[in-house]
Motif scaffolding. Structure first.
Motif, PDB file in Angstrom:
ATOM      1  N   ALA A  74       0.831  -1.205   0.000  1.00 10.57           N
ATOM      2  CA  ALA A  74       0.000   0.000   0.000  1.00 10.57           C
ATOM      3  C   ALA A  74       0.866   1.256   0.000  1.00 10.57           C
ATOM      4  CB  ALA A  74      -0.927  -0.007   1.218  1.00 10.57           C
ATOM      5  N   ALA A  75       1.941   1.242   0.783  1.00 12.73           N
ATOM      6  CA  ALA A  75       2.851   2.396   0.816  1.00 12.73           C
ATOM      7  C   ALA A  75       3.526   2.593  -0.533  1.00 12.73           C
ATOM      8  CB  ALA A  75       3.895   2.210   1.911  1.00 12.73           C
ATOM      9  N   LEU A  76       3.853   1.496  -1.215  1.00 13.94           N
ATOM     10  CA  LEU A  76       4.479   1.601  -2.537  1.00 13.94           C
ATOM     11  C   LEU A  76       3.544   2.279  -3.529  1.00 13.94           C
ATOM     12  CD1 LEU A  76       6.826   0.955  -4.430  1.00 13.94           C
ATOM     13  CD2 LEU A  76       5.833  -1.331  -4.763  1.00 13.94           C
ATOM     14  N   ARG A  77       2.268   1.957  -3.449  1.00 11.19           N
ATOM     15  CA  ARG A  77       1.295   2.576  -4.357  1.00 11.19           C
ATOM     16  C   ARG A  77       1.162   4.073  -4.117  1.00 11.19           C
ATOM     17  NH1 ARG A  77      -1.405  -2.534  -3.491  1.00 11.19           N
ATOM     18  NH2 ARG A  77      -1.653  -3.618  -5.493  1.00 11.19           N
ATOM     19  N   GLU A  78       1.503   4.521  -2.917  1.00  8.37           N
ATOM     20  CA  GLU A  78       1.374   5.939  -2.579  1.00  8.37           C
ATOM     21  C   GLU A  78       2.634   6.753  -2.887  1.00  8.37           C
ATOM     22  OE1 GLU A  78      -1.462   7.378  -1.541  1.00  8.37           O
ATOM     23  OE2 GLU A  78      -2.367   5.394  -1.862  1.00  8.37           O
ATOM     24  N   ARG A  79       3.715   6.100  -3.297  1.00  8.86           N
ATOM     25  CA  ARG A  79       4.952   6.828  -3.583  1.00  8.86           C
ATOM     26  C   ARG A  79       4.782   7.692  -4.820  1.00  8.86           C
ATOM     27  NH1 ARG A  79       7.430   7.945   0.358  1.00  8.86           N
ATOM     28  NH2 ARG A  79       9.142   8.580  -1.029  1.00  8.86           N
ATOM     29  N   PRO A  80       5.522   8.815  -4.896  1.00  2.70           N
ATOM     30  CA  PRO A  80       5.350   9.751  -6.024  1.00  2.70           C
ATOM     31  C   PRO A  80       5.653   9.102  -7.374  1.00  2.70           C
ATOM     32  CG  PRO A  80       6.648  10.743  -4.248  1.00  2.70           C
ATOM     33  CD  PRO A  80       6.497   9.293  -3.908  1.00  2.70           C
ATOM     34  N   ASP A  81       4.890   9.507  -8.382  1.00  3.11           N
ATOM     35  CA  ASP A  81       5.159   9.046  -9.747  1.00  3.11           C
ATOM     36  C   ASP A  81       6.547   9.500 -10.173  1.00  3.11           C
ATOM     37  OD1 ASP A  81       2.625   7.973  -9.877  1.00  3.11           O
ATOM     38  OD2 ASP A  81       1.755   9.734 -10.873  1.00  3.11           O
ATOM     39  N   GLY A  82       7.231   8.647 -10.900  1.00  2.00           N
ATOM     40  CA  GLY A  82       8.544   9.023 -11.404  1.00  2.00           C
ATOM     41  C   GLY A  82       9.681   8.722 -10.444  1.00  2.00           C
ATOM     42  N   GLU A  83       9.387   8.375  -9.216  1.00  2.00           N
ATOM     43  CA  GLU A  83      10.430   8.020  -8.265  1.00  2.00           C
ATOM     44  C   GLU A  83      11.046   6.682  -8.690  1.00  2.00           C
ATOM     45  OE1 GLU A  83      10.734   8.306  -3.468  1.00  2.00           O
ATOM     46  OE2 GLU A  83       9.142   7.011  -4.230  1.00  2.00           O
ATOM     47  N   PRO A  84      12.384   6.561  -8.724  1.00  2.05           N
ATOM     48  CA  PRO A  84      13.001   5.288  -9.110  1.00  2.05           C
ATOM     49  C   PRO A  84      12.453   4.132  -8.276  1.00  2.05           C
ATOM     50  CG  PRO A  84      14.649   7.014  -8.975  1.00  2.05           C
ATOM     51  CD  PRO A  84      13.381   7.602  -8.435  1.00  2.05           C
ATOM     52  N   ILE A  85      12.300   2.979  -8.915  1.00  2.17           N
ATOM     53  CA  ILE A  85      11.606   1.859  -8.280  1.00  2.17           C
ATOM     54  C   ILE A  85      12.238   1.447  -6.962  1.00  2.17           C
ATOM     55  CG2 ILE A  85      12.890   0.144  -9.644  1.00  2.17           C
ATOM     56  CD1 ILE A  85       9.219  -0.138  -8.385  1.00  2.17           C
ATOM     57  N   VAL A  89      10.577   1.500  -3.315  1.00  7.01           N
ATOM     58  CA  VAL A  89      10.461   0.282  -2.515  1.00  7.01           C
ATOM     59  C   VAL A  89      11.100   0.489  -1.144  1.00  7.01           C
ATOM     60  CG1 VAL A  89      11.244  -2.101  -2.308  1.00  7.01           C
ATOM     61  CG2 VAL A  89      10.292  -1.289  -4.467  1.00  7.01           C
ATOM     62  N   THR A  90      12.256   1.144  -1.118  1.00  2.00           N
ATOM     63  CA  THR A  90      12.938   1.395   0.155  1.00  2.00           C
ATOM     64  C   THR A  90      12.071   2.215   1.089  1.00  2.00           C
ATOM     65  OG1 THR A  90      15.106   1.323  -0.928  1.00  2.00           O
ATOM     66  CG2 THR A  90      14.992   2.390   1.242  1.00  2.00           C
ATOM     67  N   GLN A  91      11.511   3.303   0.573  1.00  2.00           N
ATOM     68  CA  GLN A  91      10.676   4.164   1.415  1.00  2.00           C
ATOM     69  C   GLN A  91       9.408   3.444   1.860  1.00  2.00           C
ATOM     70  OE1 GLN A  91      11.684   7.066   2.639  1.00  2.00           O
ATOM     71  NE2 GLN A  91      13.600   6.674   1.543  1.00  2.00           N
ATOM     72  N   ALA A  92       8.845   2.622   0.961  1.00  2.00           N
ATOM     73  CA  ALA A  92       7.652   1.859   1.329  1.00  2.00           C
ATOM     74  C   ALA A  92       7.981   0.849   2.430  1.00  2.00           C
ATOM     75  CB  ALA A  92       7.089   1.145   0.103  1.00  2.00           C
ATOM     76  N   ALA A  93       9.146   0.213   2.321  1.00  2.00           N
ATOM     77  CA  ALA A  93       9.550  -0.752   3.351  1.00  2.00           C
ATOM     78  C   ALA A  93       9.782  -0.062   4.683  1.00  2.00           C
ATOM     79  CB  ALA A  93      10.809  -1.489   2.901  1.00  2.00           C
ATOM     80  N   LEU A  94      10.408   1.110   4.652  1.00  2.00           N
ATOM     81  CA  LEU A  94      10.646   1.859   5.891  1.00  2.00           C
ATOM     82  C   LEU A  94       9.331   2.233   6.567  1.00  2.00           C
ATOM     83  CD1 LEU A  94      13.534   4.205   4.706  1.00  2.00           C
ATOM     84  CD2 LEU A  94      13.702   2.462   6.484  1.00  2.00           C
ATOM     85  N   GLU A  95       8.328   2.520   5.750  1.00  2.00           N
ATOM     86  CA  GLU A  95       7.035   2.920   6.297  1.00  2.00           C
ATOM     87  C   GLU A  95       6.230   1.722   6.797  1.00  2.00           C
ATOM     88  OE1 GLU A  95       2.866   4.907   4.647  1.00  2.00           O
ATOM     89  OE2 GLU A  95       4.768   5.480   3.734  1.00  2.00           O
ATOM     90  N   GLY A  96       6.259   0.619   6.049  1.00  2.00           N
ATOM     91  CA  GLY A  96       5.378  -0.497   6.354  1.00  2.00           C
ATOM     92  C   GLY A  96       5.969  -1.609   7.182  1.00  2.00           C
ATOM     93  N   PHE A  97       7.301  -1.742   7.199  1.00  2.00           N
ATOM     94  CA  PHE A  97       7.899  -2.902   7.854  1.00  2.00           C
ATOM     95  C   PHE A  97       7.688  -2.939   9.362  1.00  2.00           C
ATOM     96  CE2 PHE A  97      11.120  -5.634   9.646  1.00  2.00           C
ATOM     97  CZ  PHE A  97      11.162  -6.702   8.767  1.00  2.00           C
ATOM     98  N   PRO A  98       7.935  -1.847  10.109  1.00  2.00           N
ATOM     99  CA  PRO A  98       7.796  -1.949  11.578  1.00  2.00           C
ATOM    100  C   PRO A  98       6.408  -2.372  12.030  1.00  2.00           C
ATOM    101  CG  PRO A  98       9.032   0.003  10.982  1.00  2.00           C
ATOM    102  CD  PRO A  98       8.482  -0.547   9.701  1.00  2.00           C
ATOM    103  N   LEU A  99       5.346  -1.838  11.388  1.00  2.00           N
ATOM    104  CA  LEU A  99       3.966  -2.264  11.619  1.00  2.00           C
ATOM    105  C   LEU A  99       3.592  -2.326  13.097  1.00  2.00           C
ATOM    106  CD1 LEU A  99       1.766  -2.996   9.515  1.00  2.00           C
ATOM    107  CD2 LEU A  99       2.160  -5.377  10.084  1.00  2.00           C
TER     108      LEU A  99
END
Length: 203
Positions: A74-85, A89-99
């Motif tokens: 879900a966090a990956l889907r919210e990342r800005p368009d054009g951001e390198p994959i 993914v790194t930012q999405a993992a940082l946001e979602g992993f601790p949970l």
């Protein structure tokens, strides 16, 4: 929030409470010493309520693994368009992993030892594999949506999803065995930074 929204929120909170109760008790007592009745009592619900959410205590324990995958997707889907994959993914993992891991338990050695035994429990390996497969499907769909690819025809989304799943497993295992455990953010940035760089050989 309407009545339906409140009911869904309550169901979500009950599911989380049951899963955390299963994890806490297993870490403290060992897998074989925890009953479904114990988990239900710890979460403050009936065994019938437990059965409405999970088919087994193993399923309840591993539920947080799947929830983490959904949160990262879900966090990956919210990342800005054009951001390198890999940055996305790194930012999405940082946001979602601790949970929402319980405060303070990351530094408790008995908690870490219990987690180590729990993830190695033979009776849970099938559940972890099922959760891992579901997680990869979540990641692949999110990557496909982001890159405009078709996971049924293009290997890229599934390849990235497989690598992400493996990377998150490495992060978990490294955190469990390191002395002392490093911050999760440090591990996540290290692992995904290496992937973004093409996984060069160590110097």
């Amino acid at each position: 929030m309407d009545a339906k929204g409140l009911r869904e929120r309550k169901k979500h909170e009950t599911r989380i409470a049951l899963s955390w109760a299963a994890i806490r008790l297993t870490v403290e007592r060992g897998f074989d010493n925890v009953r479904i009745e114990d988990i239900a009592a710890e979460a403050g619900v009936s065994t019938r309520t437990f059965s409405n959410y999970f088919g087994s205590k193993g399923e309840a324990i591993v539920a947080r693994h799947h929830d983490r995958a959904r949160a990262i997707a879900a966090a990956l889907r919210e990342r800005p368009d054009g951001e390198p994959i890999w940055e996305a993914v790194t930012q999405a993992a940082l946001e979602g992993f601790p949970l929402g891991e319980p405060t303070g338990q990351a530094a408790d050695r008995s908690w870490i030892e219990g987690l180590r035994l729990m993830v190695a429990e033979p009776a849970l390996q099938g559940e972890f594999q099922k959760a891992g497969a579901a997680a990869e499907a979540e990641f692949a769909t999110a990557v496909a949506d982001r890159t405009g690819t078709d996971p049924a025809r293009d290997i890229y989304p599934r390849l990235v999803a497989g690598v992400v799943g493996a990377a998150l497993n490495v992060v978990t295992q490294q955190w469990l065995v390191a002395e002392p455990p490093p911050p999760l953010e440090t591990l996540l940035r290290d692992v995904f930074g290496r992937l973004a760089a093409g996984l060069p050989e160590p110097r």
